[in-house]
Design a protein around this motif. Structure first.
Motif, mmCIF file in Angstrom:
data_model
loop_
_atom_site.group_PDB
_atom_site.id
_atom_site.type_symbol
_atom_site.label_atom_id
_atom_site.label_comp_id
_atom_site.label_asym_id
_atom_site.label_seq_id
_atom_site.Cartn_x
_atom_site.Cartn_y
_atom_site.Cartn_z
ATOM 1 N N HIS A 1 0.767 -1.358 0.011
ATOM 2 C CA HIS A 1 0.089 0.076 -0.129
ATOM 3 C C HIS A 1 0.913 1.353 -0.128
ATOM 4 C CE1 HIS A 1 -3.870 -1.924 0.256
ATOM 5 N NE2 HIS A 1 -3.506 -2.612 1.641
ATOM 6 N N TYR B 1 -2.769 -4.485 9.693
ATOM 7 C CA TYR B 1 -2.031 -4.560 8.265
ATOM 8 C C TYR B 1 -0.895 -5.164 8.465
ATOM 9 C CZ TYR B 1 0.289 -2.525 4.096
ATOM 10 O OH TYR B 1 0.889 -2.724 2.941
ATOM 11 N N ASP C 1 -6.775 -8.532 11.323
ATOM 12 C CA ASP C 1 -6.768 -7.661 9.888
ATOM 13 C C ASP C 1 -7.926 -8.561 9.076
ATOM 14 O OD1 ASP C 1 -5.145 -5.315 8.802
ATOM 15 O OD2 ASP C 1 -6.012 -6.871 7.053
ATOM 16 N N PRO D 1 -8.559 2.133 8.608
ATOM 17 C CA PRO D 1 -8.082 2.951 7.631
ATOM 18 C C PRO D 1 -9.077 4.287 7.589
ATOM 19 C CG PRO D 1 -9.594 1.042 7.127
ATOM 20 C CD PRO D 1 -9.302 0.897 8.491
ATOM 21 N N SER D 2 -8.908 5.049 6.755
ATOM 22 C CA SER D 2 -9.789 6.118 6.632
ATOM 23 C C SER D 2 -11.234 5.874 6.352
ATOM 24 C CB SER D 2 -9.329 7.198 5.431
ATOM 25 O OG SER D 2 -10.072 8.253 5.555
ATOM 26 N N CYS E 1 -7.032 8.232 10.870
ATOM 27 C CA CYS E 1 -6.487 8.922 9.714
ATOM 28 C C CYS E 1 -7.400 9.465 8.704
ATOM 29 C CB CYS E 1 -5.611 7.932 9.110
ATOM 30 S SG CYS E 1 -6.483 6.451 8.137
#
Length: 409
Positions: A215, A245, A265, A316-317, A354
């Motif tokens: 990523h 992750y 994850d 994650p966002s 984030c």
């Protein structure tokens, strides 16, 4: 093929005379790096991506800023220089900005760390350009066509400053589909890459990143300071790392003497990387993995009365666009509620975000309300933001926030 021939652009940028409305001009004078299309009142008809936009003041006809024109973005001009001082946009200009960025990172590089973000886009005066260093490998990620005519000036300076033996270029999805260049995503433009998985050190802990397929540029460097902190507080503890992750928090915890660490994850491939990263270090604890949807798996753990001394939740966002903000806030509240139930007696809950569209004050207020509603006493131990190699140069540049909550019972 030579270094320069790989990154050489056939397009020679033009100079554009630009005038903005009052709002746009005010933003430029204040040093904001974005000029939106609706702020432009006068510009050349034949403007193309990469052209140098010379912005004149509305009334006095003096230059107030220089930027690069982007035909493919609502952020039509990405600023390089907003000052009444003269500047020539050339190799020397970019080199001086790279030197300035590097000097900001020097304190970090005096620690046992050889991985860092050398250029953080707009925040370092390079809008739409990221440069990350992993040991002797430099990965340059390009998000806009505006940089194509300038790579020949920029990449050699980056390579020299980072003392990189290898330079890899990564492209955004939109740039991969662009016909304005002949670069390939993951192309090695300097040196040789013997293995796409590169090992590096982060505060004395060993990691690896796939610089071709991983990523972004291969790894997420922004949480480095938080990973170190969690590691230091994990000695002899049981730890849950949610949205793990490549196991950043997990591996720091193991390397610092955690008794048992569980990485959770949705990606089995990411969990395999987390296990491999763990094995790059010596540790005596147990490293478990759970593959699945975080919300569902957390509920299952709660159902089975499982708790942990340290719970880290770094999703994650959730809000990549304005329409997703309300849903993102609900998800953050859900995760705070689930995390509290999984934190053992006197346990530590670490909640991160984030999502740049959810501001730090909003995120911390969500956590405050959610944890307060549980009636379980807790103390806010720490609130953090970006690590030092992710400096903030403008309000929208701040996206990372992290809260540490210690329960008293």
């Amino acid at each position: 093929m030579s270094f320069s021939s790989k990154i050489k652009s056939n397009y020679i940028p033009k100079r554009l005379a630009v005038k903005l409305n009052s709002k746009g001009e005010q933003f430029v004078v204040q040093g904001h790096p974005w000029v939106f299309s609706n702020n432009i009142i006068k510009i050349n008809d034949d403007a193309k991506s990469g052209d140098l936009a010379i912005i004149f003041s509305k009334n006095k006809n003096r230059v107030v800023g220089l930027g690069l024109y982007d035909a493919n973005s609502p952020i039509r001009i990405k600023m390089l220089h907003s000052s009444y001082e003269k500047a020539e946009i050339n190799a020397a200009f970019f080199k001086s900005k790279i030197e300035l960025a590097y000097h900001k990172r020097e304190p970090l590089l005096r620690t046992n760390t050889n991985s860092y973000r050398l250029l953080f886009g707009e925040n370092d005066g390079f809008p739409g350009l990221i440069a990350d260093v992993y040991a002797s490998v430099l990965v340059v990620k390009i998000y806009s066509e505006i940089w194509l005519p300038y790579l020949e000036s920029i990449i050699p300076s980056l390579q020299q400053r980072a003392q990189a033996e290898t330079v890899v270029v990564r492209l955004s999805r939109s740039l991969e589909q662009s016909k304005a260049h002949k670069l390939e995503n993951g192309e090695v433009v300097y040196g040789v890459l013997e293995n796409e998985v590169v090992e590096f050190v982060e505060h004395g802990v060993n990691f690896s990143a796939n610089v071709i397929k991983g990523h972004k540029t291969g790894y997420f460097l922004d949480h480095r300071a938080n990973r170190k902190q969690v590691g230091e507080w994990s000695k002899g503890k049981t730890v849950l790392d949610v949205f793990s992750y490549a196991g950043g928090f997990s591996v720091h915890a193991l390397a610092n003497g955690a008794k048992e660490v569980t990485s959770l994850d949705i990606s089995k491939q990411a969990l395999e990387i987390a296990l491999e990263n763990g094995k790059l270090n010596s540790y005596s604890g147990i490293h478990k993995t759970i593959a699945g949807d975080a919300f569902a798996e957390l509920k299952l753990l709660i159902l089975n009365n499982v708790t942990f001394d340290v719970v880290v939740i770094d999703p994650p966002s959730f809000a990549k666009q304005a329409s997703e903000i309300d849903l993102a806030k609900k998800k953050y509240a859900q995760l705070a509620e689930l995390g509290e139930q999984l934190a053992a007696k006197n346990g530590l809950l670490v909640l991160a975000s984030c999502s740049s569209r959810v501001l730090a004050d909003q995120f911390f207020e969500i956590n405050h309300k959610t944890l307060g509603a549980t009636k379980r006493p807790y103390k806010v131990v720490l609130k953090t933001g970006h690590d030092t190699d992710h400096p903030i140069g403008f309000p929208e540049g701040a996206y990372l926030k992290c809260g540490y909550y210690r329960f008293k019972g």
